[in-house]
Design an enzyme around this catalytic site. Structure first.
Site, PDB file in Angstrom:
ATOM      1  N   HIS A  56       0.791  -0.737   0.055  1.00 62.53           N
ATOM      2  CA  HIS A  56      -0.296  -0.240   0.333  1.00 62.53           C
ATOM      3  C   HIS A  56       1.154   0.798   0.311  1.00 62.53           C
ATOM      4  O   HIS A  56       1.618   1.361   1.112  1.00 62.53           O
ATOM      5  CB  HIS A  56      -0.626   0.078   1.443  1.00 62.53           C
ATOM      6  CG  HIS A  56      -2.082   0.589   0.947  1.00 62.53           C
ATOM      7  ND1 HIS A  56      -3.004   1.153   0.072  1.00 62.53           N
ATOM      8  CD2 HIS A  56      -1.690   2.298   1.831  1.00 62.53           C
ATOM      9  CE1 HIS A  56      -3.875   2.274   0.766  1.00 62.53           C
ATOM     10  NE2 HIS A  56      -3.332   2.616   0.836  1.00 62.53           N
ATOM     11  N   GLN A  61       2.496  11.761  -1.137  1.00 61.93           N
ATOM     12  CA  GLN A  61       2.583  11.695  -0.070  1.00 61.93           C
ATOM     13  C   GLN A  61       4.283  11.589   0.921  1.00 61.93           C
ATOM     14  O   GLN A  61       4.311  12.286   2.190  1.00 61.93           O
ATOM     15  CB  GLN A  61       1.968  10.962   0.679  1.00 61.93           C
ATOM     16  CG  GLN A  61       0.160  10.694   0.475  1.00 61.93           C
ATOM     17  CD  GLN A  61      -0.647  10.180   0.845  1.00 61.93           C
ATOM     18  OE1 GLN A  61      -0.426   9.848   2.065  1.00 61.93           O
ATOM     19  NE2 GLN A  61      -2.343  10.236   0.309  1.00 61.93           N
ATOM     20  N   ARG A  82      -5.565  15.317   6.592  1.00 64.42           N
ATOM     21  CA  ARG A  82      -6.498  14.938   5.324  1.00 64.42           C
ATOM     22  C   ARG A  82      -6.099  16.548   4.346  1.00 64.42           C
ATOM     23  O   ARG A  82      -6.149  16.508   2.984  1.00 64.42           O
ATOM     24  CB  ARG A  82      -7.194  14.529   5.367  1.00 64.42           C
ATOM     25  CG  ARG A  82      -7.947  13.930   3.614  1.00 64.42           C
ATOM     26  CD  ARG A  82      -9.377  13.186   3.898  1.00 64.42           C
ATOM     27  NE  ARG A  82     -10.599  14.275   3.886  1.00 64.42           N
ATOM     28  CZ  ARG A  82     -11.504  13.689   3.728  1.00 64.42           C
ATOM     29  NH1 ARG A  82     -11.782  12.396   3.057  1.00 64.42           N
ATOM     30  NH2 ARG A  82     -12.641  14.239   3.860  1.00 64.42           N
ATOM     31  N   TYR A 121      -4.574   7.685  -6.285  1.00 64.51           N
ATOM     32  CA  TYR A 121      -5.817   8.291  -7.059  1.00 64.51           C
ATOM     33  C   TYR A 121      -5.444  10.116  -7.357  1.00 64.51           C
ATOM     34  O   TYR A 121      -6.825  10.974  -7.785  1.00 64.51           O
ATOM     35  CB  TYR A 121      -6.399   8.364  -5.205  1.00 64.51           C
ATOM     36  CG  TYR A 121      -6.037   8.825  -4.377  1.00 64.51           C
ATOM     37  CD1 TYR A 121      -6.037  10.730  -4.516  1.00 64.51           C
ATOM     38  CD2 TYR A 121      -5.354   8.262  -3.527  1.00 64.51           C
ATOM     39  CE1 TYR A 121      -5.373  10.512  -2.780  1.00 64.51           C
ATOM     40  CE2 TYR A 121      -4.941   8.580  -2.107  1.00 64.51           C
ATOM     41  CZ  TYR A 121      -4.610   9.723  -1.751  1.00 64.51           C
ATOM     42  OH  TYR A 121      -4.247  10.345  -0.771  1.00 64.51           O
ATOM     43  N   HIS A 207     -11.516   3.414  -3.512  1.00 66.63           N
ATOM     44  CA  HIS A 207     -11.046   4.703  -2.925  1.00 66.63           C
ATOM     45  C   HIS A 207     -11.442   4.126  -1.187  1.00 66.63           C
ATOM     46  O   HIS A 207     -10.503   3.013  -0.419  1.00 66.63           O
ATOM     47  CB  HIS A 207     -11.538   5.736  -2.163  1.00 66.63           C
ATOM     48  CG  HIS A 207     -10.455   6.576  -1.209  1.00 66.63           C
ATOM     49  ND1 HIS A 207     -10.714   7.166  -0.504  1.00 66.63           N
ATOM     50  CD2 HIS A 207      -8.790   6.848  -1.646  1.00 66.63           C
ATOM     51  CE1 HIS A 207     -10.158   7.792   0.170  1.00 66.63           C
ATOM     52  NE2 HIS A 207      -8.993   7.657  -0.176  1.00 66.63           N
ATOM     53  N   ARG A 210     -16.875   4.941   1.618  1.00 64.97           N
ATOM     54  CA  ARG A 210     -16.740   6.863   1.737  1.00 64.97           C
ATOM     55  C   ARG A 210     -17.097   7.644   0.145  1.00 64.97           C
ATOM     56  O   ARG A 210     -18.176   7.885   0.406  1.00 64.97           O
ATOM     57  CB  ARG A 210     -16.100   7.645   2.405  1.00 64.97           C
ATOM     58  CG  ARG A 210     -15.892   7.312   4.114  1.00 64.97           C
ATOM     59  CD  ARG A 210     -14.668   8.079   4.466  1.00 64.97           C
ATOM     60  NE  ARG A 210     -13.481   7.558   4.285  1.00 64.97           N
ATOM     61  CZ  ARG A 210     -11.814   7.569   3.771  1.00 64.97           C
ATOM     62  NH1 ARG A 210     -12.291   8.967   3.341  1.00 64.97           N
ATOM     63  NH2 ARG A 210     -11.222   6.871   4.453  1.00 64.97           N
ATOM     64  N   HIS A 232      -9.448   1.240   0.834  1.00 68.85           N
ATOM     65  CA  HIS A 232      -9.369   1.393   2.351  1.00 68.85           C
ATOM     66  C   HIS A 232     -10.547   1.328   3.295  1.00 68.85           C
ATOM     67  O   HIS A 232     -11.850   1.170   2.718  1.00 68.85           O
ATOM     68  CB  HIS A 232      -9.140   2.900   2.404  1.00 68.85           C
ATOM     69  CG  HIS A 232      -8.370   3.957   1.782  1.00 68.85           C
ATOM     70  ND1 HIS A 232      -7.755   4.067   1.058  1.00 68.85           N
ATOM     71  CD2 HIS A 232      -6.722   3.275   2.190  1.00 68.85           C
ATOM     72  CE1 HIS A 232      -7.069   4.659   1.082  1.00 68.85           C
ATOM     73  NE2 HIS A 232      -6.118   3.976   1.053  1.00 68.85           N
ATOM     74  N   GLU A 235     -10.981   2.683   8.622  1.00 66.79           N
ATOM     75  CA  GLU A 235      -9.390   3.502   9.008  1.00 66.79           C
ATOM     76  C   GLU A 235      -9.797   4.240  10.403  1.00 66.79           C
ATOM     77  O   GLU A 235      -8.696   4.677  11.176  1.00 66.79           O
ATOM     78  CB  GLU A 235      -8.305   4.141   8.213  1.00 66.79           C
ATOM     79  CG  GLU A 235      -7.693   4.530   8.342  1.00 66.79           C
ATOM     80  CD  GLU A 235      -6.705   5.458   7.267  1.00 66.79           C
ATOM     81  OE1 GLU A 235      -7.569   5.630   6.096  1.00 66.79           O
ATOM     82  OE2 GLU A 235      -5.767   5.679   7.653  1.00 66.79           O
ATOM     83  N   HIS A 269      -5.921  -1.008   6.045  1.00 68.23           N
ATOM     84  CA  HIS A 269      -5.989  -0.675   7.647  1.00 68.23           C
ATOM     85  C   HIS A 269      -6.574  -1.568   8.608  1.00 68.23           C
ATOM     86  O   HIS A 269      -6.354  -2.474   9.473  1.00 68.23           O
ATOM     87  CB  HIS A 269      -6.980   0.642   7.714  1.00 68.23           C
ATOM     88  CG  HIS A 269      -5.843   1.209   6.988  1.00 68.23           C
ATOM     89  ND1 HIS A 269      -4.692   1.413   7.347  1.00 68.23           N
ATOM     90  CD2 HIS A 269      -6.115   2.368   5.891  1.00 68.23           C
ATOM     91  CE1 HIS A 269      -4.050   2.718   6.380  1.00 68.23           C
ATOM     92  NE2 HIS A 269      -4.684   2.699   5.771  1.00 68.23           N
ATOM     93  N   ASP A 320       2.274   3.227   3.117  1.00 66.21           N
ATOM     94  CA  ASP A 320       0.909   4.045   3.113  1.00 66.21           C
ATOM     95  C   ASP A 320       1.566   5.082   2.500  1.00 66.21           C
ATOM     96  O   ASP A 320       1.855   5.590   1.532  1.00 66.21           O
ATOM     97  CB  ASP A 320       0.194   4.344   4.407  1.00 66.21           C
ATOM     98  CG  ASP A 320      -1.377   4.384   4.428  1.00 66.21           C
ATOM     99  OD1 ASP A 320      -1.580   5.394   2.919  1.00 66.21           O
ATOM    100  OD2 ASP A 320      -1.862   4.173   5.195  1.00 66.21           O
TER     101      ASP A 320
HETATM  102 ZN    ZN Z   1      -4.077   4.175   2.330  1.00 67.42          ZN
END
Ligand code: ZN
Length: 454
Positions: A56, A61, A82, A121, A207, A210, A232, A235, A269, A320
């Site tokens: 993952h 990031q 976020r 993404y 994703h 949600r 995901h 989490e 997660h 991640d």
């Molecule tokens: Zn992730």
């Protein structure tokens, strides 16, 4: 054909000495013999273990690691992190994404990861419109992987909603968004880039519950064919509460009851599960994708590892958000989280077992399953992903067998990884990725570009 000769190696049946591993021109292992003698042209290895899948990754990031460790006015959480991540990704161009992915892959290889599941993404231009090639960003990740040599599973992410009950997405999410039709185009275009790479495959990644409705997941699932499906799940506590309010069920339960979750799935997660979810996820054969360093950094919570493993659940490891990229440290924290809450030692090993070996082997087989790569064992038919530990390093002095693994995973770090081959191709020599210099340069240019705009 290439022959590797290891002084000692971790084989499926256990540790063996004087191990000759023969690899064909496609990078697959064709034979493994212990108590052998080296050929004059054998590639000599000290201690050889199988390469690990990093199941993952959101590579971009990495560029913001260390920039979100200052407390805001209220209490800080995943959700405030976020917001910062959204503001940061506004600035990224395709060149930036390629440079960051390249650097991240260098760090992964040097840590002993030989493949990566890129949960990708960031698809569109900053205003949310697709690039001329809708898979421009995917192409850049593939280009990075061609340069560094890491094996890639590209997981183009389907992201449509801001929350349960199909809430309209926010401006910060517009670079991620697709409906099932535009996602199918993106996936087809991405698959063309992946097909040009060695040791690469493609899956799908709704994703989260949600961001993807069940009807959306049904619509895009055929694109996976038999390939991996990553999502995901659970989490955050708020995510569990929102899912309960919207559907009457907790996220893992909702997914298990409404999707054909099996060994082709990876639930990333799965931190917040009750006892019945833990049992049923374990029995599904799906992989629980654990990212201990990121989960700690984001304050997610602790995965119920003891109960899940007792039910025969499958796990794998991912880095991640890349707050830090270190395979040993991920495994160490997975165990330490349990030790701290239970006030016991060697919690995740069976009686008489080495904790390092137990968690390393579990992560090898789960990681290979999650990415659908033939990796995780030194045996014929598997890809020759070979990680060499430096037994001449002071940290491994006098160690043999499982103590080598335990000393690396609990006391060591990336500097114990001496060389790495992916599919028989040398990617790390003397602890440094062969692509390091080029990628380091591109990373520095990119960071100064991005951070100047802050
Ligand atoms: Zn992730």
């Amino acid at each position: 054909m290439t022959e590797f000769f290891a002084e000692t190696a971790l084989l499926p049946e256990g540790w063996a000495d004087r191990v000759a591993i023969t690899v064909d021109t496609h990078g697959d292992i064709i034979s493994v013999r212990s108590q052998a003698d080296p050929e004059p042209d054998s590639v000599l290895l000290r201690c050889c273990v199988p390469g690990m899948a990093n199941l993952h990754s959101h590579s971009f990031q990495r560029a913001m690691a260390g920039l979100t460790e200052r407390r805001g006015p209220g209490s800080d959480s995943f959700w405030s992190w976020r917001q910062l991540m959204y503001a940061f990704n506004e600035r990224l161009t395709p060149d930036h994404v390629e440079a960051i992915a390249g650097w991240v892959q260098v760090e992964m290889l040097e840590a002993g990861f030989t493949s990566v599941g890129e949960f990708h993404y960031l698809h569109h231009a900053p205003d949310g419109s697709p690039y001329d090639d809708p898979a421009e960003m995917a192409a850049r990740i593939c280009a990075a992987s061609a340069r560094t040599g890491i094996a890639l599973t590209l997981l183009p992410v389907f992201y449509r909603w801001a929350g349960f009950d199909c809430q309209s997405p926010s401006e910060g999410q517009r670079r991620f968004l697709n409906d099932p039709d535009s996602y199918a185009e993106l996936h087809t275009a991405s698959a063309r880039h992946v097909a040009r790479l060695d040791h690469a495959n493609i899956g799908i990644a709704p994703h989260s519950l949600r961001a993807a409705d069940l009807a959306d997941i049904d619509a895009i699932r055929p694109l996976a064919k038999a390939g991996p499906v990553h999502i995901h799940i659970a989490e955050q506590v708020r995510e569990v509460e929102d899912c309960l309010a919207s559907t009457g069920a907790r996220p893992v339960r909702h997914l298990l009851d409404n999707q054909p979750v099996d060994a082709t799935w990876c639930l990333v997660h799965a931190t917040h599960m009750d006892a019945s979810e833990t049992r049923d996820l374990a029995r599904s054969g799906a992989v629980a994708g654990l990212c201990p360093l990121t989960e700690a950094n984001l304050g997610d919570g602790l995965f119920p590892a003891v109960d899940y493993l007792a039910e025969g659940g499958v796990i794998g490891i991912g880095s991640d958000s890349h707050i830090r990229i270190d395979l040993a440290e991920e495994i160490r924290l997975l165990e330490y989280g349990q030790r701290l809450t239970r006030r016991e030692r060697n919690v995740l090993a069976g009686a008489g077992q080495s904790t390092g070996r137990r968690l390393f082997e579990a992560s090898l087989s789960g990681g290979g399953r999650a990415l659908q790569h033939r990796q995780g064992q030194l045996s014929p038919g598997m890809r020759a992903d070979l990680v060499e530990l430096d037994t001449h390093h002071p940290g491994l002095t006098g160690r043999r067998g499982d103590a080598l693994l335990d000393s690396w995973l609990f006391c060591g770090e990336r500097s114990l990884v001496r060389s790495v081959h992916v599919g028989g191709r040398e990617c790390v020599r003397e602890g440094r990725a062969l692509a390091r210099e080029t990628m380091d340069k591109a990373w520095r240019t990119t960071l100064s570009d991005i951070l100047e705009a802050v």
